[in-house]
Design an enzyme around this catalytic site. Structure first.
Site, short mmCIF file in Angstrom:
data_model
loop_
_atom_site.label_atom_id
_atom_site.label_comp_id
_atom_site.label_asym_id
_atom_site.label_seq_id
_atom_site.Cartn_x
_atom_site.Cartn_y
_atom_site.Cartn_z
N LYS A 143 50.22 30.27 40.58
CA LYS A 143 49.81 30.37 39.18
C LYS A 143 49.88 31.82 38.73
O LYS A 143 49.32 32.71 39.35
CB LYS A 143 48.38 29.86 38.98
CG LYS A 143 48.04 29.75 37.51
CD LYS A 143 46.56 29.53 37.23
CE LYS A 143 45.77 30.80 37.17
NZ LYS A 143 46.21 31.75 36.12
N CYS A 162 44.61 48.29 41.89
CA CYS A 162 43.37 48.01 42.62
C CYS A 162 43.03 49.14 43.58
O CYS A 162 41.86 49.41 43.83
CB CYS A 162 43.50 46.69 43.35
SG CYS A 162 44.99 46.60 44.30
N GLU A 188 34.53 49.58 38.73
CA GLU A 188 35.98 49.67 38.60
C GLU A 188 36.35 49.64 37.12
O GLU A 188 36.00 48.70 36.41
CB GLU A 188 36.63 48.48 39.32
CG GLU A 188 38.14 48.58 39.33
CD GLU A 188 38.80 47.37 39.97
OE1 GLU A 188 38.41 46.24 39.66
OE2 GLU A 188 39.71 47.57 40.78
N GLU A 227 42.49 39.58 47.76
CA GLU A 227 42.76 41.01 47.54
C GLU A 227 42.08 41.36 46.23
O GLU A 227 42.54 40.97 45.16
CB GLU A 227 44.27 41.26 47.41
CG GLU A 227 45.09 40.89 48.62
CD GLU A 227 44.94 41.88 49.76
OE1 GLU A 227 44.18 42.86 49.63
OE2 GLU A 227 45.57 41.65 50.80
P1 NAD Z 1 41.20 38.21 37.21
O1 NAD Z 1 40.34 38.04 38.38
O2 NAD Z 1 40.60 38.08 35.87
O3 NAD Z 1 42.42 37.20 37.23
C1 NAD Z 1 43.30 37.11 38.32
C2 NAD Z 1 43.89 35.74 38.37
O4 NAD Z 1 42.85 34.82 38.66
C3 NAD Z 1 44.53 35.27 37.07
O5 NAD Z 1 45.69 34.53 37.39
C4 NAD Z 1 43.47 34.34 36.49
O6 NAD Z 1 44.00 33.32 35.67
C5 NAD Z 1 42.88 33.74 37.74
N1 NAD Z 1 41.51 33.22 37.58
C6 NAD Z 1 40.55 33.65 36.74
N2 NAD Z 1 39.43 32.90 36.89
C7 NAD Z 1 39.69 31.99 37.85
C8 NAD Z 1 38.95 30.95 38.47
N3 NAD Z 1 37.69 30.70 38.12
N4 NAD Z 1 39.52 30.21 39.43
C9 NAD Z 1 40.80 30.44 39.81
N5 NAD Z 1 41.57 31.42 39.27
C10 NAD Z 1 41.03 32.20 38.31
O7 NAD Z 1 41.87 39.61 37.44
P2 NAD Z 1 42.91 40.32 36.50
O8 NAD Z 1 42.12 40.80 35.31
O9 NAD Z 1 44.11 39.50 36.27
O10 NAD Z 1 43.37 41.55 37.43
C11 NAD Z 1 42.65 42.73 37.51
C12 NAD Z 1 41.76 42.75 38.74
O11 NAD Z 1 42.51 42.44 39.90
C13 NAD Z 1 41.17 44.12 39.01
O12 NAD Z 1 39.81 43.98 39.33
C14 NAD Z 1 41.93 44.63 40.22
O13 NAD Z 1 41.26 45.52 41.02
C15 NAD Z 1 42.26 43.39 40.93
N6 NAD Z 1 43.48 43.56 41.72
C16 NAD Z 1 43.36 43.64 43.09
C17 NAD Z 1 44.49 43.83 43.87
C18 NAD Z 1 44.36 43.90 45.36
O14 NAD Z 1 45.35 43.71 46.04
N7 NAD Z 1 43.21 44.13 45.91
C19 NAD Z 1 45.73 43.92 43.28
C20 NAD Z 1 45.83 43.82 41.90
C21 NAD Z 1 44.68 43.63 41.12
#
Ligand code: NAD
Length: 502
Positions: free
Chosen positions: A190, A299, A402, A265
């Site tokens: 997704k 991240c 963050e 992650e």
């Molecule tokens: P997010 O958590 O809002 O969304 C990430 C994904 O999860 C999206 O595809 C979203 O649709 C999905 N999602 C949201 N709620 C969900 C649920 N209840 N159940 C299942 N899926 C769900 O994050 P974002 O805003 O897209 O990305 C930014 C965040 O991601 C930052 O906090 C960043 O640090 C983190 N990040 C971490 C890494 C890593 O490798 N550690 C890499 C990139 C981003």
């Protein structure tokens, strides 16, 4: 709402392509059952780039059915064949590097030439790397009892659900798709609802190079609906997630009912320590790359800098001068060396600006930036000026939370112990950087820091061969390298009786 399953796009750099809008299931783009759609917004202009169909629970069920059927055959395909197919994906991305870079820029706001094309390079190297692993997955023979032949086979898990964020849409997907496929799994991935466009273009490559229908399914959709449906589906064996810590907790809980394997992650607040004996010029450059690239939407961004007292002011002056002169801001198709683009969305821009406001109110000193960039055409997009806060205190919100934008906090310290205390004074544990010429101190500090990765005299140095992941609230499990591959197999133990008669 009904929208065409494909529409022609001409990008600002003149390249043309057909953007798919459907759910990629069984090697076809199809409409969602309930016809729901998502609008994708251009971060530089605030205009609509296009719409895509959004999957809901019923569509996830269709994708699972397709994947389940595909797994029956895919698990019997040889590693050599899987490797050949993965290499073909890398070839396709290589051939169309410029186009995929342009599409990724258009979808996410990254500058094409200084940023987005390198994400395509990451994808190419990840697909090639795991193509090499596909025929080298082996179990063990366990030689304890001569009357017994005991061995393990490393089997694929089955159907893997993968959920990716918007900050590296195609690269984070490649980190997940390539090892899972090398290990013989089938996938439902997704995309993020903020950046649903680029991965649908990648989806069509899987059909083009000959992956059987149902092995790779790529769907757009919201987290609360499509994401949750993946996490709770009883036929899905594992969820691999990259995103925020808050969502990671929800996913972990949702997946536990059906006892799925989970890799997470998550977010970070990574420290970067600069000792007085460091090469200051190098520290300045890496400290800038570590937070300002990709608009700070990384991240592992080294968003907390701790500088030894005796060089604190000297560092701040050199750092502000360097960021101001080298980290030019502009739109994604600007070719004048723009490094800092817009934040991915208005919501994200406003969130970053709120943190900047809090930082000012809590008494941090603004050395650079500290506001939205509304100069000329940039006023239409979601731009935040690269921002440096100095004299920060450990309890400040901008030091603890963050921000996920081009905003860095700089504080000073006296002793190595104090630096370590400050570095570890966080719930997160993704990366950490240390700048020093003293190798003994560097390795001693590396051992003491609570994080999944440590960079000595660099920052955010990611490498496909080397595991990536965090500790504490930054996640569970690892991606990349051989460790990343092991997250997509499970050992089965086979006991063969060679003569113990009852
Ligand atoms: P997010 O958590 O809002 O969304 C990430 C994904 O999860 C999206 O595809 C979203 O649709 C999905 N999602 C949201 N709620 C969900 C649920 N209840 N159940 C299942 N899926 C769900 O994050 P974002 O805003 O897209 O990305 C930014 C965040 O991601 C930052 O906090 C960043 O640090 C983190 N990040 C971490 C890494 C890593 O490798 N550690 C890499 C990139 C981003």
């Amino acid at each position: 709402m009904s929208i065409p399953l494909e529409y022609e796009v001409t990008l600002p750099d003149g390249q043309k392509f057909n953007q798919p809008s459907g759910l990629f299931i069984n090697n076809e783009f199809i409409k969602s059952i309930n016809g729901k759609t998502i609008e994708s917004i251009n971060p530089s202009t605030g205009e609509v780039n296009g719409s895509v169909y959004a999957a809901e629970k019923e569509d996830v069920d269709v994708a699972v059915k397709a994947a389940k059927e595909a797994f029956k055959h895919w698990k019997k395909v040889t590693g050599v064949k899987r490797g050949i197919l993965l290499n073909k994906i890398a070839d396709k991305l290589q051939e169309q590097r410029d186009l995929f870079g342009a599409i990724e820029a258009w979808d996410s706001g990254k500058n094409k030439t200084t940023n987005a094309v390198f994400d395509v390079d990451i994808c190419i190297s990840v697909f090639r790397y795991y193509a090499g692993w596909a025929d080298k997955i082996t179990g063990k023979v366990i030689q304890n009892d001569p009357k017994k032949l005991a061995y393990t086979v490393h089997e694929p898990l089955g159907i893997v659900g993968q959920i990716v964020p918007w900050n590296y849409p195609i690269a984070m997907a490649a980190w997940k798709l390539a090892p899972a496929l090398a290990a013989g799994n089938v996938i439902i991935l997704k995309t993020s609802e903020i950046t649903p466009l680029s991965l649908l273009n990648v989806a069509r490559l899987f059909k083009e190079v000959g992956f059987p229908p149902g092995v790779v399914n790529i769907i757009s959709g919201y987290g609360a609906t499509a994401g949750t449906a993946l996490c709770v589906h009883p036929d899905i064996a594992k969820i691999a997630f990259t995103g925020s810590t808050a969502t990671g907790k929800l996913i972990s809980k949702a997946a536990s009912d059906t006892m799925k394997a989970v890799t997470l992650e998550l977010g970070g607040k990574s420290p970067l320590i600069i000792r007085a004996d460091a090469d200051l010029d190098q520290a300045v450059k890496w400290a800038a790359i570590g937070i300002m690239s990709n608009q700070g939407q990384i991240c592992t961004a080294t968003s907390r800098i701790y500088v030894q007292e005796s060089i604190y002011e000297k560092f701040l002056e050199a750092y502000a001068t360097h960021v101001k002169s080298k980290f030019k801001q502009g739109t994604m198709f600007n070719t004048d060396g723009v490094i800092v683009g817009p934040q991915v969305s208005k919501l994200q821009r406003d969130k970053v600006l709120r943190f900047i406001d809090i930082g000012k109110k809590e008494g941090a000193r603004v050395v650079l930036g500290g506001e939205a960039n509304t100069e000329g055409d940039l006023s239409k997009g979601f731009f935040v000026k690269p921002t440096i806060f100095a004299d920060v205190k450990p309890e400040m919100t901008i030091v603890q939370e963050e921000i996920f934008g081009p905003v860095v906090s700089v504080g000073k310290y006296t002793t190595d112990d104090e630096a370590l205390f400050l570095a570890n004074n966080t719930n997160y544990g993704l990366g950490a950087a240390i700048f020093t010429k003293d190798l003994v101190v560097a390795h001693t500090m590396a051992a003491e820091i609570e994080s999944g990765m440590v960079w000595i005299n660099s920052s955010n140095d990611s490498d496909v061969h080397i595991p990536f992941g965090g500790v504490k609230m930054s996640g569970v499990g690892r991606e990349l390298g051989e460790y990343g591959l092991t997250m997509y197999t499970q050992p089965k133990a086979i006991h063969v009786n060679l003569g113990t008669k009852l």
